[in-house]
Scaffold this motif. Sequence first.
Motif, mmCIF file in Angstrom:
data_model
loop_
_atom_site.group_PDB
_atom_site.id
_atom_site.type_symbol
_atom_site.label_atom_id
_atom_site.label_comp_id
_atom_site.label_asym_id
_atom_site.label_seq_id
_atom_site.Cartn_x
_atom_site.Cartn_y
_atom_site.Cartn_z
ATOM 1 N N UNK A 107 20.780 5.745 35.351
ATOM 2 C CA UNK A 107 19.487 5.108 35.540
ATOM 3 C C UNK A 107 18.372 6.166 35.597
ATOM 4 N N UNK A 110 13.783 5.684 27.761
ATOM 5 C CA UNK A 110 14.393 5.786 26.443
ATOM 6 C C UNK A 110 14.228 4.494 25.661
ATOM 7 N N UNK A 126 15.082 2.787 21.431
ATOM 8 C CA UNK A 126 15.722 3.081 20.159
ATOM 9 C C UNK A 126 14.806 3.862 19.235
ATOM 10 N N UNK A 153 15.120 7.854 18.568
ATOM 11 C CA UNK A 153 16.221 8.534 17.910
ATOM 12 C C UNK A 153 15.849 9.061 16.548
ATOM 13 N N UNK A 195 18.957 9.852 10.957
ATOM 14 C CA UNK A 195 20.134 8.988 11.011
ATOM 15 C C UNK A 195 20.144 8.015 9.840
ATOM 16 N N UNK A 250 16.009 -5.913 18.792
ATOM 17 C CA UNK A 250 16.724 -4.953 19.651
ATOM 18 C C UNK A 250 18.185 -4.845 19.204
ATOM 19 N N UNK A 306 20.525 -1.732 17.506
ATOM 20 C CA UNK A 306 21.802 -1.307 18.095
ATOM 21 C C UNK A 306 22.969 -1.505 17.124
ATOM 22 N N UNK A 337 23.978 -4.471 15.403
ATOM 23 C CA UNK A 337 24.716 -5.736 15.369
ATOM 24 C C UNK A 337 25.003 -6.227 13.947
ATOM 25 N N UNK A 340 26.777 9.681 21.027
ATOM 26 C CA UNK A 340 26.903 8.795 19.863
ATOM 27 C C UNK A 340 25.545 8.596 19.180
ATOM 28 N N UNK A 341 24.489 8.558 19.974
ATOM 29 C CA UNK A 341 23.140 8.393 19.400
ATOM 30 C C UNK A 341 22.380 9.721 19.359
ATOM 31 N N UNK A 342 23.100 10.836 19.513
ATOM 32 C CA UNK A 342 22.505 12.171 19.439
ATOM 33 C C UNK A 342 21.332 12.319 20.395
ATOM 34 N N UNK A 343 21.426 11.695 21.555
ATOM 35 C CA UNK A 343 20.301 11.793 22.488
ATOM 36 C C UNK A 343 20.798 11.884 23.921
ATOM 37 N N UNK A 344 19.877 11.611 24.832
ATOM 38 C CA UNK A 344 20.176 11.737 26.267
ATOM 39 C C UNK A 344 20.786 10.464 26.825
ATOM 40 N N UNK A 345 20.584 9.343 26.128
ATOM 41 C CA UNK A 345 20.935 8.045 26.710
ATOM 42 C C UNK A 345 21.992 7.328 25.876
ATOM 43 N N UNK A 355 23.940 4.041 24.217
ATOM 44 C CA UNK A 355 23.483 2.830 23.538
ATOM 45 C C UNK A 355 23.299 1.702 24.543
ATOM 46 N N UNK A 375 22.558 1.780 27.717
ATOM 47 C CA UNK A 375 21.388 1.921 28.583
ATOM 48 C C UNK A 375 20.106 1.567 27.826
ATOM 49 N N UNK A 376 19.996 2.048 26.597
ATOM 50 C CA UNK A 376 18.809 1.725 25.795
ATOM 51 C C UNK A 376 18.761 0.237 25.504
ATOM 52 N N UNK A 377 19.921 -0.318 25.179
ATOM 53 C CA UNK A 377 19.999 -1.745 24.861
ATOM 54 C C UNK A 377 19.558 -2.589 26.056
ATOM 55 N N UNK A 433 17.647 -1.651 28.625
ATOM 56 C CA UNK A 433 16.204 -1.458 28.874
ATOM 57 C C UNK A 433 15.368 -2.280 27.900
ATOM 58 N N UNK A 434 15.710 -2.233 26.613
ATOM 59 C CA UNK A 434 14.867 -2.941 25.625
ATOM 60 C C UNK A 434 15.022 -4.455 25.752
ATOM 61 N N UNK A 477 17.607 -4.265 35.975
ATOM 62 C CA UNK A 477 18.272 -2.986 36.269
ATOM 63 C C UNK A 477 17.318 -1.812 36.109
ATOM 64 N N UNK A 478 16.331 -1.973 35.227
ATOM 65 C CA UNK A 478 15.376 -0.887 34.965
ATOM 66 C C UNK A 478 13.957 -1.426 35.139
ATOM 67 N N UNK A 528 26.959 -3.163 19.475
ATOM 68 C CA UNK A 528 25.811 -3.980 19.900
ATOM 69 C C UNK A 528 26.301 -5.247 20.603
#
Lengths: 289, 289
Positions: A1, A7, A9, A12, A16, A96, A100, A102, B78-83, B85, B87-89, B91-92, B111-112, B165
Motif C-alpha cells: 500500500x 501508480x 497503468x 508503464x 511494452x 481499466x 490489465x 483482459x 511483471x510490469x517492469x515497475x514498482x507496483x 498489476x 495493486x494498480x488494478x 487503485x484504478x 483500500x487506497x 486481469x
Amino acid sequence: MASSPTPSFSMFPRFLSFAYGVLIFSSFCHCRRLQDSLKGLTLDSVRDFLTREEDTIVFSLIERAKYPYNSPTYDPSYLHGKFSLVEIFVRETEAVQAKAGRYQNPEEIPFFPNNLPLSLAPPYKFPQVLYPAAASVNVTKTIWTMYFNDLLSLFTTRGNDGNYALTAASDLVCLQALSRRIHYGRFVAEAKYRDAPQDYNPAIRAQDKDALMKLLTSESQEELVKRRVKKKAMVFGQDITLDENDTGDSNSNRTNYKVDPSIAYHLYGDWVIPLTKLVEVEYLLHRLD
Amino acid sequence: MASSPTPSFSMFPRFLSFAYGVLIFSSFCHCRRLQDSLKGLTLDSVRDFLTREEDTIVFSLIERAKYPYNSPTYDPSYLHGKFSLVEIFVRETEAVQAKAGRYQNPEEIPFFPNNLPLSLAPPYKFPQVLYPAAASVNVTKTIWTMYFNDLLSLFTTRGNDGNYALTAASDLVCLQALSRRIHYGRFVAEAKYRDAPQDYNPAIRAQDKDALMKLLTSESQEELVKRRVKKKAMVFGQDITLDENDTGDSNSNRTNYKVDPSIAYHLYGDWVIPLTKLVEVEYLLHRLD
C-alpha cells in the motif's frame, strides 16, 4: 500500500507496445498453433466450460439481486447528461481491465471496444483455437439490450437503496458472465465442426442458416441444461442453515430462493441457449471462408 | 451503445460538487437522523447482514478459484515497475467506483483512499447510524496483507493461465466482500452498544480492550458461524448434477468442492471473526469520545 506517487497503468513504459509487434509476427505461426491447440479443444472440454460457467452466471444473478432495481443507475438524467451511470461505469471499468490485459484472452469481448486503451501487460500466448475468419462474431449489443430491457426487472425487487455504484458493478459481472458464455458458442462450434466437418460442410457451402441451426440443436440436451441451471439457482440461492441433517438439501427452504429458479430456467431457454446457437451458426457460416 | 464522444465520468458538470455543500450542511441534522436510523439497526438486522455476506464471500472465493494462483498478477517485475498489476488494478478500479459514488455508503471503504476522485453521482442519504468519532476504524491494510500473504495460496491451485486481469478482478471482489464484512463490525458494535450501553460503558471509560473483547466474544456463536460458512462452501462449491433425487444434497459430490470447505472454516476462525471483533473493540473504544 505504498502511498506516493499513485501508480497507474499509464506510468508503464511505452516500449511494452513493442510486444504487440511480437504478437503480430507470431500470427504467422497461427496454422501450426491452431493444430496444436485443437488437441485441447474437445466436445468434453467445451461441455465442462459451459457447465462451470452456469455456476458463475447463477452466482452473479444472486449477487445482483442483493440490491433492488435502483432505476437511477439506468437513467441518463440522473447524471444530468446523455449517458447512464451504468454505461459510463462499464466503459471506464472495461478501460481499466483492457489495460490489465483482459481482452488478450479470445474468450473475453468488451461491450464498448471503441477507444479501449492497449494492454500494458506483456502478451500472453493464449491458445488460438478459433478459425480467424469466423472469430469476430459479436452479439454484445443484443446481450446488453436483453439484460437491461428484459432480464433485469425479472430478478430484482422494485425499489431504490442508493447503492448505484455497487449495482452497476454487479450488472457488469452479470453481463461479462453472460457474454463469456454466449460468445463461447464460437468455441462450441469449432469443437463440433472439428468433430465432424463432413456433417457441416454442405450447409456451410450453401450458407444455409436453418440447416446449421438444425444440426446444432438438441432439444433433449437443452432441456437438461435448463433444468440443471434451475437446480443451481435452487441450491445456490437457498438460505443455508445448520439443520439437523446438514446436507444442504435444497428442498428445505423452497420459498427463500434469492433468485426465482424459474427465471434462471427461462433465462437459459429464452436467451442464453438461443444466443449461443446464433453465435455458433454465425461462426460456422464463415468456417470455410 | 453510442459511439462518440466516449462518455466518461469526467464529462459531468462540476457544479454537482455543490451537492457536497448540501451534504455537509445536512450533517448538522446528524443527531436527529442518527436517532431515526437507529430504529433500523437492530441485533437481528446486523445478524441478517452478516449471514447474507457469508454467501457473497463464499461465492467470491469459488470464483477466484476458477483461476490458478497466477503469480505475475502479484509480481511488480511483471510490469517492469514498482507496483504489481493487482495493486494498480485495484487503485484504478476504486477510482472508477468512487466516481460512481460507491464510497458514499458508509459500509464501503476503499483500500487506497488517497487521491480518490470525488463522487460525481448526486449525494444519497444513506442512514447515518455510526457514532461519528468511532466510525473511522480501518483495517484495510491488515485485510490486504492477510489476503495476499496468507489466504490466497490456500484456495488456489499452483499454476499460470495468463488470465491476470480476470484474476485481479476476482481478487478485488474477494477483498471488497471481506472488507465489507469485517468493517461491518462497526455496525455490529453500535447495535450491541445501543442494546445494552450499561454493559459496555465501564470498559469503554477504562479503555480496557481485553474487557471489551470478552464482552463481544461468544465462542458458541462463533463456532456456529464457522460451521455454517463451511457448509456454504460445501453446498455452493459442489458440482450440481441432475441426479435422481434432485435435492442439491451436498453429500453427493463430496470430493469435488471448488474451494476446500475447511479453508472457509479457518478463514472465518483465524481472520474474519477476529478482525471483525478487532473492529468492534476499536469502535467501542471511541464510542464515548
